[in-house]
Design an enzyme around this catalytic site. Structure first.
Site, mmCIF file in Angstrom:
data_model
loop_
_atom_site.group_PDB
_atom_site.id
_atom_site.type_symbol
_atom_site.label_atom_id
_atom_site.label_comp_id
_atom_site.label_asym_id
_atom_site.label_seq_id
_atom_site.Cartn_x
_atom_site.Cartn_y
_atom_site.Cartn_z
ATOM 1 N N GLU A 48 59.260 46.344 -24.761
ATOM 2 C CA GLU A 48 57.844 46.041 -25.060
ATOM 3 C C GLU A 48 56.862 46.438 -23.966
ATOM 4 O OE1 GLU A 48 57.799 41.896 -26.128
ATOM 5 O OE2 GLU A 48 59.135 42.198 -27.824
ATOM 6 N N GLU A 96 66.487 44.126 -33.932
ATOM 7 C CA GLU A 96 66.204 42.683 -34.066
ATOM 8 C C GLU A 96 65.711 42.365 -35.478
ATOM 9 O OE1 GLU A 96 63.619 41.290 -30.902
ATOM 10 O OE2 GLU A 96 64.548 42.609 -29.433
HETATM 11 C C1 XIL Z 1 63.190 35.489 -28.728
HETATM 12 C C2 XIL Z 1 64.362 34.522 -28.886
HETATM 13 O O1 XIL Z 1 64.934 34.704 -30.164
HETATM 14 C C3 XIL Z 1 63.882 33.112 -28.710
HETATM 15 O O2 XIL Z 1 65.000 32.213 -28.698
HETATM 16 C C4 XIL Z 1 63.094 32.965 -27.401
HETATM 17 O O3 XIL Z 1 62.554 31.672 -27.332
HETATM 18 C C5 XIL Z 1 61.978 33.991 -27.326
HETATM 19 O O4 XIL Z 1 62.515 35.291 -27.505
HETATM 20 N N1 XIL Z 1 61.423 40.249 -29.178
HETATM 21 C C6 XIL Z 1 62.491 40.281 -28.313
HETATM 22 C C7 XIL Z 1 63.404 39.116 -28.245
HETATM 23 O O5 XIL Z 1 62.749 41.320 -27.682
HETATM 24 O O6 XIL Z 1 63.951 38.945 -26.965
HETATM 25 C C8 XIL Z 1 62.710 37.827 -28.690
HETATM 26 O O7 XIL Z 1 63.689 36.818 -28.741
HETATM 27 C C9 XIL Z 1 62.039 38.038 -30.032
HETATM 28 C C10 XIL Z 1 60.989 39.124 -29.955
#
Ligand code: XIL
Length: 377
Positions: A160, A265
């Site tokens: 990001e 994701e």
């Molecule tokens: C999220 C996790 O799922 C949560 O448990 C945590 O509180 C916050 O982060 N993008 C990403 C991930 O790259 O690392 C994030 O994961 C979701 C958005």
């Protein structure tokens, strides 16, 4: 095969899942299909794992993970705030367990993530001096990537780094290190872990402006003669609004750079939202109207979700020569981070398995995409 994953034949074949529960006891049973088996010649199938899952606390979830997935990403435990809590202190306890878990179960580990502005430890957020920040940056990558060199399949080296308009995000990394930090991160990671695949990962990087920024970023790394193997599109989308055309254009454009493309994701949320993407610092105010499906999904939404997942996997199959992995952000709806973000305490339903670990209609629609591909649809 484990008994608890047997479901009625009728349900599997007819997709009449909502009426399956009552007939489950009396019908003949067959095992539910395995995503990793179904797509084994196409792309890897991954999931995000939390600490309880890595520690195999719940036998049912554990069996489901081993049955369905051949790759896994730590949901939180390799992020800097956990793995590197203080300047000279690292905590590898759960990360080491995850590596063991992967080795034991033939599940490849996708490390997440070396460089991210979010979930940074307090000490790092407070480093004002540029030289000290540079030292933190290289120590962190050398130590973490170095420890798992040869043991981990891939790293999301940078997560990001871009704004929605494709410019560089004003993060602590940009502020302290300048816009070369992405290239430097890949250079350090490649040296510390030479046999690990190295990716740039972001959300909304299938959208045209952000995609253009992402392509420029990748080209900059490549022009510096530094290795980058792939781009991860996170894939946090919304039911009824999945940007299929942009996703397809992105698969083509990223792979034209000589990169592997992966979906890192994936979840498709069904609850109301007034913005898109996955900026974890963005939140919405709690309100009961934002939590309409506490007792389950109405049929129409269940079908929308199933159709979206099917269209997505049709697209993935169409470009399977360019896509190396599809990872879901969680095993089942109960685990999903979308129950707590961007509004706390909601009941979300974004994945293929429900809270009882049962496959949803979307699961069977995804399996169907492969059957239809074989039939030449
Ligand atoms: C999220 C996790 O799922 C949560 O448990 C945590 O509180 C916050 O982060 N993008 C990403 C991930 O790259 O690392 C994030 O994961 C979701 C958005």
């Amino acid at each position: 095969m484990i008994k608890r994953f047997f479901i009625p034949v009728l349900c599997a074949t007819s997709l009449l899942l909502s009426s399956c529960a009552s007939s489950q006891k009396n019908s003949a049973t067959q095992p539910i299909p395995s995503l990793k088996e179904i797509f084994k010649n196409d792309f890897a199938i991954g999931t995000a794992l939390n600490t309880a899952q890595i520690e195999e606390k719940d036998a049912k979830v554990d069996a489901l993970i081993k049955q369905q997935f051949n790759m896994a990403t730590p949901e939180n435990i390799m992020k800097a705030e956990i793995i590197h809590p203080q300047w000279d202190k690292y905590d590898f306890t759960v990360a080491d367990k995850m590596i063991e878990y992967g080795e034991k179960n033939n599940i490849k580990i996708n490390g997440h993530t070396l460089v991210w502005h979010s979930q940074l430890p307090a000490f790092a957020r407070n480093i004002k001096n540029v030289d000290s920040f540079k030292t933190f940056f290289s120590n962190h990558i050398n130590t973490v990537a170095g420890r798992y060199s040869g043991k981990i399949f891939s790293w999301d080296v940078v997560n990001e780094a871009l704004n929605e308009d494709g410019t560089m995000r004003k993060s602590i990394f940009l502020d302290r290190l300048g816009d070369n930090f992405v290239t430097e991160a890949f250079r350090l990671a490649a040296a510390a872990s030479p046999n690990t695949e190295l990716y740039y990962n972001d959300y909304n990087n299938e959208q045209p402006a952000k995609r253009a920024g992402c392509i420029a970023l990748v080209k900059k790394v490549q022009a510096a003669g530094v290795r980058i193997d792939g781009v991860g599109i996170q894939g946090h989308w919304h039911a009824g609004k999945v940007p299929f055309k942009d996703i397809e254009a992105s698969i083509l454009e990223y792979s034209a750079l000589g990169l592997k493309v992966m979906f890192t994701e994936v979840d498709i949320e069904v609850l109301p939202r007034n913005f898109s993407g996955a900026d974890v610092s963005q939140r919405m105010k709690e309100d009961p109207s934002l939590n309409p499906y506490v007792n389950g999904l109405p049929d129409s939404v269940q079908q929308q979700l199933a159709n979206d997942y099917a269209a997505l996997f049709n697209l993935f199959l169409k470009h399977k020569d360019k896509i190396t992995r599809v990872t879901f952000w969680g095993v089942d709806d109960g685990q999903s981070w979308l129950n707590g973000w961007p509004v706390r305490g909601r009941t979300n339903h974004p994945l293929l398995f429900d809270r009882a670990l049962q496959p949803k209609p979307a699961f069977y629609k995804v399996i169907e995409t492969k059957k239809n591909e074989k039939k030449g649809f």
